[in-house]
Design a protein around this motif. Structure first.
Motif, PDB file in Angstrom:
ATOM      1  N   SER A  88      33.892  83.248   1.479  1.00 42.40           N
ATOM      2  CA  SER A  88      34.576  84.414   2.052  1.00 42.40           C
ATOM      3  C   SER A  88      33.734  85.663   1.904  1.00 42.40           C
ATOM      4  CB  SER A  88      35.924  84.637   1.364  1.00 42.40           C
ATOM      5  OG  SER A  88      36.787  83.575   1.666  1.00 42.40           O
ATOM      6  N   ARG A  89      33.106  85.878   0.742  1.00 43.38           N
ATOM      7  CA  ARG A  89      32.257  87.064   0.534  1.00 43.38           C
ATOM      8  C   ARG A  89      31.023  86.984   1.425  1.00 43.38           C
ATOM      9  NH1 ARG A  89      34.037  86.192  -4.729  1.00 43.38           N
ATOM     10  NH2 ARG A  89      32.229  84.930  -5.234  1.00 43.38           N
ATOM     11  N   ALA A  90      30.450  85.812   1.575  1.00 40.90           N
ATOM     12  CA  ALA A  90      29.250  85.674   2.402  1.00 40.90           C
ATOM     13  C   ALA A  90      29.573  85.969   3.867  1.00 40.90           C
ATOM     14  CB  ALA A  90      28.676  84.277   2.263  1.00 40.90           C
ATOM     15  N   PHE A  91      30.744  85.576   4.338  1.00 41.02           N
ATOM     16  CA  PHE A  91      31.124  85.831   5.720  1.00 41.02           C
ATOM     17  C   PHE A  91      31.340  87.327   5.959  1.00 41.02           C
ATOM     18  CE2 PHE A  91      34.396  86.336   9.032  1.00 41.02           C
ATOM     19  CZ  PHE A  91      33.708  85.792  10.103  1.00 41.02           C
ATOM     20  N   ARG A  92      32.042  87.986   5.053  1.00 39.66           N
ATOM     21  CA  ARG A  92      32.290  89.422   5.213  1.00 39.66           C
ATOM     22  C   ARG A  92      30.996  90.220   5.104  1.00 39.66           C
ATOM     23  NH1 ARG A  92      36.496  89.453   0.979  1.00 39.66           N
ATOM     24  NH2 ARG A  92      37.967  88.002   1.827  1.00 39.66           N
ATOM     25  N   ALA A  93      30.072  89.773   4.286  1.00 39.78           N
ATOM     26  CA  ALA A  93      28.827  90.518   4.094  1.00 39.78           C
ATOM     27  C   ALA A  93      27.907  90.375   5.302  1.00 39.78           C
ATOM     28  CB  ALA A  93      28.112  90.039   2.843  1.00 39.78           C
ATOM     29  N   GLY A  94      27.946  89.253   6.044  1.00 43.01           N
ATOM     30  CA  GLY A  94      27.032  89.011   7.164  1.00 43.01           C
ATOM     31  C   GLY A  94      27.448  89.733   8.425  1.00 43.01           C
ATOM     32  N   VAL A  95      28.668  90.208   8.542  1.00 43.63           N
ATOM     33  CA  VAL A  95      29.159  90.855   9.757  1.00 43.63           C
ATOM     34  C   VAL A  95      29.267  92.345   9.492  1.00 43.63           C
ATOM     35  CG1 VAL A  95      31.048  90.974  11.397  1.00 43.63           C
ATOM     36  CG2 VAL A  95      30.446  88.786  10.374  1.00 43.63           C
ATOM     37  N   SER A  96      28.491  93.132  10.278  1.00 44.40           N
ATOM     38  CA  SER A  96      28.531  94.586  10.096  1.00 44.40           C
ATOM     39  C   SER A  96      29.306  95.211  11.245  1.00 44.40           C
ATOM     40  CB  SER A  96      27.117  95.143  10.026  1.00 44.40           C
ATOM     41  OG  SER A  96      26.493  95.003  11.276  1.00 44.40           O
ATOM     42  N   ARG A  97      29.573  96.491  11.126  1.00 46.61           N
ATOM     43  CA  ARG A  97      30.274  97.194  12.198  1.00 46.61           C
ATOM     44  C   ARG A  97      29.419  97.265  13.450  1.00 46.61           C
ATOM     45  NH1 ARG A  97      32.875 102.235   9.035  1.00 46.61           N
ATOM     46  NH2 ARG A  97      34.578 101.072   8.115  1.00 46.61           N
ATOM     47  N   ARG A  98      28.146  97.369  13.285  1.00 43.68           N
ATOM     48  CA  ARG A  98      27.240  97.452  14.423  1.00 43.68           C
ATOM     49  C   ARG A  98      27.282  96.129  15.201  1.00 43.68           C
ATOM     50  NH1 ARG A  98      21.232  99.484  13.776  1.00 43.68           N
ATOM     51  NH2 ARG A  98      22.290 101.441  13.908  1.00 43.68           N
ATOM     52  N   THR A  99      27.310  95.010  14.499  1.00 40.15           N
ATOM     53  CA  THR A  99      27.354  93.701  15.157  1.00 40.15           C
ATOM     54  C   THR A  99      28.670  93.546  15.909  1.00 40.15           C
ATOM     55  OG1 THR A  99      26.045  92.794  13.345  1.00 40.15           O
ATOM     56  CG2 THR A  99      27.149  91.225  14.753  1.00 40.15           C
ATOM     57  N   LEU A 100      29.782  93.937  15.283  1.00 40.03           N
ATOM     58  CA  LEU A 100      31.082  93.845  15.944  1.00 40.03           C
ATOM     59  C   LEU A 100      31.147  94.761  17.165  1.00 40.03           C
ATOM     60  CD1 LEU A 100      33.507  93.683  12.890  1.00 40.03           C
ATOM     61  CD2 LEU A 100      32.917  91.848  14.468  1.00 40.03           C
ATOM     62  N   LEU A 101      30.598  95.976  17.068  1.00 35.10           N
ATOM     63  CA  LEU A 101      30.598  96.920  18.186  1.00 35.10           C
ATOM     64  C   LEU A 101      29.746  96.394  19.343  1.00 35.10           C
ATOM     65  CD1 LEU A 101      31.595  99.632  19.208  1.00 35.10           C
ATOM     66  CD2 LEU A 101      29.590 100.680  18.175  1.00 35.10           C
ATOM     67  N   THR A 102      28.598  95.803  19.055  1.00 36.41           N
ATOM     68  CA  THR A 102      27.716  95.241  20.089  1.00 36.41           C
ATOM     69  C   THR A 102      28.401  94.067  20.787  1.00 36.41           C
ATOM     70  OG1 THR A 102      25.797  95.874  18.787  1.00 36.41           O
ATOM     71  CG2 THR A 102      25.445  94.255  20.530  1.00 36.41           C
ATOM     72  N   ALA A 103      29.038  93.192  20.008  1.00 36.40           N
ATOM     73  CA  ALA A 103      29.725  92.039  20.599  1.00 36.40           C
ATOM     74  C   ALA A 103      30.881  92.503  21.474  1.00 36.40           C
ATOM     75  CB  ALA A 103      30.226  91.114  19.505  1.00 36.40           C
ATOM     76  N   LEU A 150      29.434  94.034  24.803  1.00 33.60           N
ATOM     77  CA  LEU A 150      28.925  92.979  25.703  1.00 33.60           C
ATOM     78  C   LEU A 150      30.080  92.209  26.346  1.00 33.60           C
ATOM     79  CD1 LEU A 150      25.866  91.590  23.732  1.00 33.60           C
ATOM     80  CD2 LEU A 150      25.845  92.950  25.804  1.00 33.60           C
ATOM     81  N   SER A 151      31.139  91.973  25.591  1.00 30.18           N
ATOM     82  CA  SER A 151      32.295  91.266  26.152  1.00 30.18           C
ATOM     83  C   SER A 151      32.955  92.098  27.230  1.00 30.18           C
ATOM     84  CB  SER A 151      33.315  90.959  25.051  1.00 30.18           C
ATOM     85  OG  SER A 151      32.747  90.100  24.103  1.00 30.18           O
ATOM     86  N   ALA A 152      33.131  93.405  27.019  1.00 31.13           N
ATOM     87  CA  ALA A 152      33.743  94.274  28.015  1.00 31.13           C
ATOM     88  C   ALA A 152      32.881  94.344  29.266  1.00 31.13           C
ATOM     89  CB  ALA A 152      33.969  95.664  27.433  1.00 31.13           C
ATOM     90  N   ALA A 153      31.569  94.427  29.112  1.00 33.33           N
ATOM     91  CA  ALA A 153      30.660  94.485  30.266  1.00 33.33           C
ATOM     92  C   ALA A 153      30.729  93.181  31.057  1.00 33.33           C
ATOM     93  CB  ALA A 153      29.242  94.769  29.801  1.00 33.33           C
ATOM     94  N   ALA A 154      30.803  92.072  30.363  1.00 32.24           N
ATOM     95  CA  ALA A 154      30.873  90.771  31.038  1.00 32.24           C
ATOM     96  C   ALA A 154      32.155  90.660  31.854  1.00 32.24           C
ATOM     97  CB  ALA A 154      30.786  89.644  30.017  1.00 32.24           C
ATOM     98  N   VAL A 155      33.267  91.165  31.319  1.00 32.23           N
ATOM     99  CA  VAL A 155      34.536  91.109  32.043  1.00 32.23           C
ATOM    100  C   VAL A 155      34.473  92.000  33.267  1.00 32.23           C
ATOM    101  CG1 VAL A 155      36.982  91.741  31.901  1.00 32.23           C
ATOM    102  CG2 VAL A 155      35.920  90.431  30.066  1.00 32.23           C
TER     103      VAL A 155
END
Length: 198
Positions: A41-56, A59-64
């Motif tokens: 659980s700690r490794a998963f939370r540490a690997g995902v940053s706000r920048r990664t979530l914002l980029t994803a 990209l999803s909104a642009a694709a739609v």
């Protein structure tokens, strides 16, 4: 003792609170396989940053937005018009009339088959009768031919005998004594009567 809400709810509550995972019995978190370990659980939370979530998300909104107009509409296909319904009914009536016509043809052909079958049976009977008459006539002709051949052979034998008798009479000079002896053992010759002969 089982916690309230079931095993899965208890495991999720334990992970959310950050407390140590304690499993009933002798199982460890790795053996259970039903939830991530605290380290995972700690490794998963540490690997995902706000920048990664914002980029994803961007990209999803642009694709739609780009692919949205290319997708087919999400509503039902067009319904038939009243003219289409009437044309289908007329087509159905036409097909029913065609079926009736074909059934009529089949019935007339069935009658024709019965009529021609009767005619063929009559013709076969007449052919059989004529063939039997031909065979009978052929047998009679063969019998008559064999009789004619036998009579022709008898006639030839008679002519040969008559020739020998004439030769004998010629040699004897008219003496018929030997001729009477020669003819005494033979059957009497048949006489043939022909009208107009005397």
């Amino acid at each position: 003792m089982r916690p309230a809400g079931g095993r899965l709810a208890w495991s999720l509550r334990t992970l959310a609170t950050g407390s140590d995972l304690t499993l009933p019995g002798d199982l460890t978190a790795e053996e259970c396989g039903c939830a991530p370990t605290p380290a995972e659980s700690r490794a998963f939370r540490a690997g995902v940053s706000r920048r990664t979530l914002l980029t994803a998300g961007t990209l999803s909104a642009a694709a739609v937005l780009v692919a949205g107009p290319l997708l087919p509409a999400a509503f039902a296909a067009t319904y038939p018009s009243w003219e289409d319904v009437q044309a289908a009914k007329a087509n159905e009536a036409t097909k029913a009339a065609e079926v009736q016509r074909i059934q009529g043809l089949i019935q007339s052909l069935t009658g024709e088959v019965a009529r021609t079958r009767t005619a063929a049976e009559q013709a076969a009977g007449a052919f059989y009768t004529a063939q039997q008459e031909y065979f009978d006539a052929s047998i009679r002709a063969d019998t008559l031919q064999s009789q004619a051949d036998l009579e022709a052979q008898n006639a030839t034998d008679g002519a040969n005998k008559a020739g020998r008798i004439a030769a004998q009479l010629y040699r004897d000079g008219g003496d018929t004594t030997s001729l009477e002896l020669f003819l005494s053992g033979s059957p009497r010759p048949r006489t043939i009567s022909c009208p107009g002969w005397a």
